[in-house]
Motif scaffolding. Structure first.
Motif, short mmCIF file in Angstrom:
data_model
loop_
_atom_site.label_atom_id
_atom_site.label_comp_id
_atom_site.label_asym_id
_atom_site.label_seq_id
_atom_site.Cartn_x
_atom_site.Cartn_y
_atom_site.Cartn_z
N CYS A 101 27.72 18.96 -11.34
CA CYS A 101 28.64 18.13 -11.22
C CYS A 101 28.14 16.86 -11.52
O CYS A 101 27.31 16.40 -10.93
CB CYS A 101 29.24 18.12 -9.73
SG CYS A 101 30.05 19.81 -9.22
N ARG A 102 29.10 15.90 -12.00
CA ARG A 102 28.85 14.59 -12.43
C ARG A 102 29.88 13.90 -12.38
O ARG A 102 30.84 14.15 -13.26
CB ARG A 102 28.13 14.40 -13.72
CG ARG A 102 28.12 13.16 -14.17
CD ARG A 102 26.93 12.10 -13.49
NE ARG A 102 27.07 10.75 -13.81
CZ ARG A 102 26.60 9.59 -13.35
NH1 ARG A 102 25.51 9.87 -12.55
NH2 ARG A 102 26.91 8.51 -13.78
N ASN A 103 30.35 12.91 -11.36
CA ASN A 103 31.49 11.91 -11.30
C ASN A 103 30.94 10.44 -11.60
O ASN A 103 30.05 10.21 -11.64
CB ASN A 103 32.01 12.10 -10.00
CG ASN A 103 32.41 13.57 -9.49
OD1 ASN A 103 32.96 14.33 -10.31
ND2 ASN A 103 32.29 13.70 -8.23
N TYR A 104 32.34 10.05 -12.23
CA TYR A 104 32.18 8.55 -12.42
C TYR A 104 33.17 7.98 -11.64
O TYR A 104 34.27 7.80 -11.62
CB TYR A 104 32.46 8.36 -13.76
CG TYR A 104 31.52 8.75 -15.06
CD1 TYR A 104 30.51 8.33 -15.07
CD2 TYR A 104 32.06 9.92 -15.56
CE1 TYR A 104 29.67 9.00 -16.11
CE2 TYR A 104 31.29 10.48 -16.71
CZ TYR A 104 29.95 9.89 -16.60
OH TYR A 104 29.13 10.69 -17.81
N GLY A 105 32.69 7.64 -10.34
CA GLY A 105 33.66 7.01 -9.42
C GLY A 105 34.74 8.39 -9.14
O GLY A 105 34.14 9.14 -8.49
N ALA A 106 35.75 7.89 -9.22
CA ALA A 106 36.76 9.08 -8.66
C ALA A 106 37.12 10.01 -9.73
O ALA A 106 37.71 11.09 -9.61
CB ALA A 106 38.07 8.45 -8.37
#
Ligand code: ATP
Length: 266
Positions: free
Chosen positions: A26-31
């Motif tokens: 998993c990799r998020n950018y902020g929301a």
């Protein structure tokens, strides 16, 4: 690592063990989700294609795998080693010796101010080669393998066509004999006839060197030709994966059906 050591390392890897195992990445950018819950295995000599529309998470996934950015969660195991638990120095060593990364834009993967021969030779020096004559001979051989004429060895890549630059980037990446190659749209931005020639060349090299490849592309013709297996991404998640022919000829997920039919209409 020398060729003999690589062969020894290869022989030491049990046949049944996948070369790369990815679990719940998993990799998020902020929301915003970059990629989520991505899991797959790739065996030695296997080519995995990753397709999906723009913004589906292909580049995020590839850069997490190649160590260009750190995932928020998940596990990456390469030849039995936990990649995310490695020291930065060990991971860099892995990137230099066992892995390679072919960028869409050859300018991102080449040194534009260095000659073609220098671009290839430099990689050999980075893994310990010191004999100038041998380095030049290997560089010369590799230019031949990617169909660049020997008399261009001292030219800079800025004097090359787009297709030649891409072939040079491939030579620079493969000269050290990696086992796993990441490719980000390697045929993007090239004319159709140039793409066809490059694909042919890539297919031959992948087969001859027994490379494992993870290739990101928009182009289903590219995966049809190169990839053994295919992974389809949408909104950061894998919606379908399987053998390339199976996925393209009999897509199960509505999104894959749309992707395949929109290509057929072109
Ligand atoms: N540096 C960043 N900062 C914020 N959001 C980002 C960043 N990079 C990617 N994203 C977001 O993550 C999601 C996945 O983007 P990504 O670039 O991985 O998709 P892609 O499938 O590679 O697209 P393309 O084919 O256009 O390159 C998108 O919603 C995108 O807006």
């Amino acid at each position: 690592m020398g060729q003999m050591e690589q062969i020894a390392a290869l022989a030491a890897t049990p046949v049944a063990l996948p070369l790369l195992q990815v679990d719940g990445l998993c990799r998020n950018y902020g929301a915003r989700i970059g990629c989520a819950g991505v899991s797959f295995d790739i065996h030695a000599g296997e080519v995995l294609g990753i397709v999906g529309e723009s913004g589906s998470g292909k580049s995020t996934l590839l850069s997490c795998l190649a160590g260009h950015q750190r995932p928020d969660a998940g596990r990456i195991t390469y030849a039995g080693q936990d990649v995310l638990a490695m020291s930065e120095a060990d991971r860099r060593r892995l990137s230099r010796t066992e892995w390679a990364y072919v960028h869409q834009n050859p300018r991102d993967g080449l040194r534009m101010g260095v000659s073609a021969g220098g671009n290839v030779g430099e990689r050999l020096m980075a893994v310990g080669a010191r004999n100038y004559g041998q380095i030049r001979t290997r560089a010369h051989d590799w230019l031949g393998r990617v169909e660049i004429a020997a008399d261009r060895i001292d030219d800079r890549p800025s004097a090359f066509s787009g297709g030649m630059q891409q072939r040079l980037q491939i030579a620079r990446n493969l000269v050290t004999g990696p086992r796993l190659v990441f490719m980000d749209e390697p045929t993007g931005g090239l004319d159709v006839s140039v793409q066809a020639r490059l694909l042919d060349l890539l297919r031959g090299l992948v087969r001859d060197m027994g490379l494992s490849v993870i290739i990101v592309t928009h182009d289903l013709a590219v995966v049809r030709l190169l990839a053994d297996r295919l992974m389809v991404m949408k909104s950061g998640r894998v919606v379908e994966q399987g053998l390339t022919d199976q996925v393209l000829d009999d897509p199960q997920h509505a999104y894959t059906q749309l992707l395949v039919s929109s290509v057929l209409q072109v």
